[in-house]
Design a protein around this motif. Structure first.
Motif, PDB file in Angstrom:
ATOM      1  N   ILE A 181       1.124  -1.513  -0.147  1.00 30.01           N
ATOM      2  CA  ILE A 181      -0.124  -0.281  -0.225  1.00 30.01           C
ATOM      3  C   ILE A 181       0.540   1.005  -0.056  1.00 30.01           C
ATOM      4  O   ILE A 181       1.614   1.171   0.898  1.00 30.01           O
ATOM      5  CB  ILE A 181      -0.673   0.205   0.821  1.00 30.01           C
ATOM      6  N   GLY A 182       0.367   2.440  -1.312  1.00 31.23           N
ATOM      7  CA  GLY A 182       1.550   3.269  -1.124  1.00 31.23           C
ATOM      8  C   GLY A 182       0.912   4.310  -0.578  1.00 31.23           C
ATOM      9  O   GLY A 182      -0.593   4.948  -1.092  1.00 31.23           O
ATOM     10  N   LEU A 183       1.765   5.627  -0.928  1.00 34.98           N
ATOM     11  CA  LEU A 183       0.934   6.919  -1.447  1.00 34.98           C
ATOM     12  C   LEU A 183       2.100   8.216  -1.941  1.00 34.98           C
ATOM     13  O   LEU A 183       2.888   7.971  -2.078  1.00 34.98           O
ATOM     14  CB  LEU A 183       1.324   7.637   0.347  1.00 34.98           C
ATOM     15  N   TRP A 184       0.800   8.756  -2.724  1.00 35.19           N
ATOM     16  CA  TRP A 184       1.504   9.516  -3.632  1.00 35.19           C
ATOM     17  C   TRP A 184       2.311  10.549  -2.753  1.00 35.19           C
ATOM     18  O   TRP A 184       1.075  11.659  -2.245  1.00 35.19           O
ATOM     19  CB  TRP A 184       1.163  10.292  -4.240  1.00 35.19           C
ATOM     20  N   VAL A 185       3.403  11.531  -3.002  1.00 34.60           N
ATOM     21  CA  VAL A 185       4.059  12.630  -2.535  1.00 34.60           C
ATOM     22  C   VAL A 185       4.356  13.394  -2.941  1.00 34.60           C
ATOM     23  O   VAL A 185       4.923  13.623  -4.253  1.00 34.60           O
ATOM     24  CB  VAL A 185       5.345  12.451  -1.660  1.00 34.60           C
ATOM     25  N   ALA A 186       2.826  14.552  -3.052  1.00 35.03           N
ATOM     26  CA  ALA A 186       2.803  15.634  -4.528  1.00 35.03           C
ATOM     27  C   ALA A 186       3.738  17.343  -3.496  1.00 35.03           C
ATOM     28  O   ALA A 186       3.196  17.971  -4.555  1.00 35.03           O
ATOM     29  CB  ALA A 186       1.523  15.531  -4.810  1.00 35.03           C
ATOM     30  N   CYS A 187       3.805  17.182  -2.483  1.00 35.39           N
ATOM     31  CA  CYS A 187       3.632  18.442  -2.129  1.00 35.39           C
ATOM     32  C   CYS A 187       4.824  18.548  -2.547  1.00 35.39           C
ATOM     33  O   CYS A 187       5.631  20.083  -2.590  1.00 35.39           O
ATOM     34  CB  CYS A 187       3.280  18.815  -0.621  1.00 35.39           C
ATOM     35  N   ALA A 188       6.126  17.983  -2.952  1.00 35.28           N
ATOM     36  CA  ALA A 188       7.127  18.795  -3.996  1.00 35.28           C
ATOM     37  C   ALA A 188       8.294  19.474  -2.607  1.00 35.28           C
ATOM     38  O   ALA A 188       8.768  20.573  -2.862  1.00 35.28           O
ATOM     39  CB  ALA A 188       6.831  19.639  -4.916  1.00 35.28           C
ATOM     40  N   ASP A 189       8.015  19.101  -1.388  1.00 31.97           N
ATOM     41  CA  ASP A 189       8.826  19.694   0.150  1.00 31.97           C
ATOM     42  C   ASP A 189       9.080  18.869   0.489  1.00 31.97           C
ATOM     43  O   ASP A 189       8.878  17.619   1.090  1.00 31.97           O
ATOM     44  CB  ASP A 189       7.988  20.172   0.488  1.00 31.97           C
ATOM     45  N   PRO A 190      10.548  18.684   0.607  1.00 33.54           N
ATOM     46  CA  PRO A 190      11.255  17.496   1.714  1.00 33.54           C
ATOM     47  C   PRO A 190      10.704  17.676   3.409  1.00 33.54           C
ATOM     48  O   PRO A 190      10.670  16.163   3.367  1.00 33.54           O
ATOM     49  CB  PRO A 190      12.817  18.310   2.268  1.00 33.54           C
ATOM     50  N   TYR A 191      10.036  18.650   3.652  1.00 31.08           N
ATOM     51  CA  TYR A 191       9.974  18.718   5.015  1.00 31.08           C
ATOM     52  C   TYR A 191       8.515  17.713   4.878  1.00 31.08           C
ATOM     53  O   TYR A 191       8.509  16.919   6.270  1.00 31.08           O
ATOM     54  CB  TYR A 191       9.888  19.562   5.573  1.00 31.08           C
ATOM     55  N   LEU A 192       7.776  18.122   4.172  1.00 29.32           N
ATOM     56  CA  LEU A 192       6.374  17.719   3.801  1.00 29.32           C
ATOM     57  C   LEU A 192       7.291  15.762   3.837  1.00 29.32           C
ATOM     58  O   LEU A 192       5.644  14.578   4.019  1.00 29.32           O
ATOM     59  CB  LEU A 192       5.548  18.139   3.280  1.00 29.32           C
TER      60      LEU A 192
END
Length: 263
Positions: A19-30
């Motif tokens: 199970i996965g998640l899209w990381v789309a915030c384009a920020d290392p901290y988030l």
């Protein structure tokens, strides 16, 4: 750099659903926040997220300590960009808009060094090899890459057996939103859902893992039941927006009739 070995390939080889998640915030901290949530895999999105090679690099570095397998979605299947993404340490690539076996075979060549492919040899100055400190990198690099191609059009589904059969394509991901748009139907329509079900069956029949993404939990569970092995169940931007909207509404702020975002 992470320890050697492709985590995503290993997870697929286990045969269990992941199970996965899209990381789309384009920020290392988030990205760090997402990396600690416990998902099996994360996609740093370079297609629709506002990312470039440097921002993707920053997120890969931020996620080094995460237990999740990391996938980078390229904005396109251009060999020069694939070369850069591999050199900064991406070992699993998701490439969008692959419509036929010829495109898929070209991508396989792009992720492999000569003589098997066309990837430029510059590992000595690259993060992927520890900046030259990993003397065995070149010898095992080809086997260490996981290539996922994205089928998201009627043409791709028509050619799906041939795409999935390409040697070097490790998995096939169905893009429901673009497929639905190409079909002129909502994602939840019977026609689109039938096409997705047939696509998952075709990919599995070729002996390859099938993947998909939607924030709709009912559909996700259906895709898992149909045999999709790697399923992304949301995107950080959507989760963030939904949580903030809900918080604001509890204090009488925002739009009370706002509809949840879709992907």
């Amino acid at each position: 750099m992470r320890a050697s070995g492709n985590r995503f390939k290993a997870a697929l080889a286990s045969g269990r659903p992941i199970i996965g998640l899209w990381v789309a915030c384009a920020d290392p901290y988030l990205a760090l926040v997402a990396g600690g949530a416990g998902f099996d895999w994360l996609v740093v999105d370079g297609e629709h997220g506002p990312n470039d090679v440097r921002s993707i690099l920053g997120q890969l570095i931020a996620l080094e300590a995460s237990d999740a397998a990391l996938v980078v979605r390229a904005p396109m299947g251009e060999p020069w960009l694939i070369k850069q993404l591999l050199d900064i340490g991406a070992d699993t690539l998701l490439v969008p808009m692959v419509d036929d076996a010829e495109q898929a075979a070209a991508l396989v060549r792009a992720v492999r060094y000569p003589p098997a492919g066309i990837r430029g040899v510059g590992a000595g100055v690259a993060r992927a090899s520890g900046f030259g400190r990993d003397a065995g990198y070149l010898a095992r690099a080809d086997d260490g890459v996981c290539l996922i191609v994205q089928a998201e059009s009627r043409a791709a589904l028509e050619n799906l057996s041939e795409i999935a059969a390409v040697d070097g394509v490790d998995a096939v991901f169905i893009g429901p939103a673009d497929l639905a748009a190409d079909m002129g139907q909502p994602v939840a329509s019977a026609a689109v859902q039938e096409a997705i079900a047939a696509g998952i069956a075709t990919i599995r029949a070729a002996g390859k893992p099938a993947g998909i993404m939607t924030p709709d939990e009912t559909l996700n569970r259906r895709y898992l039941d149909l045999g999709a092995q790697f399923v992304a169940v949301g995107a950080d931007t959507l989760v963030y927006a939904s949580a903030l909207d809900a918080l604001a509404r509890r204090y009488g702020l925002g739009e009370p009739d706002a509809q949840p975002a879709t992907y």
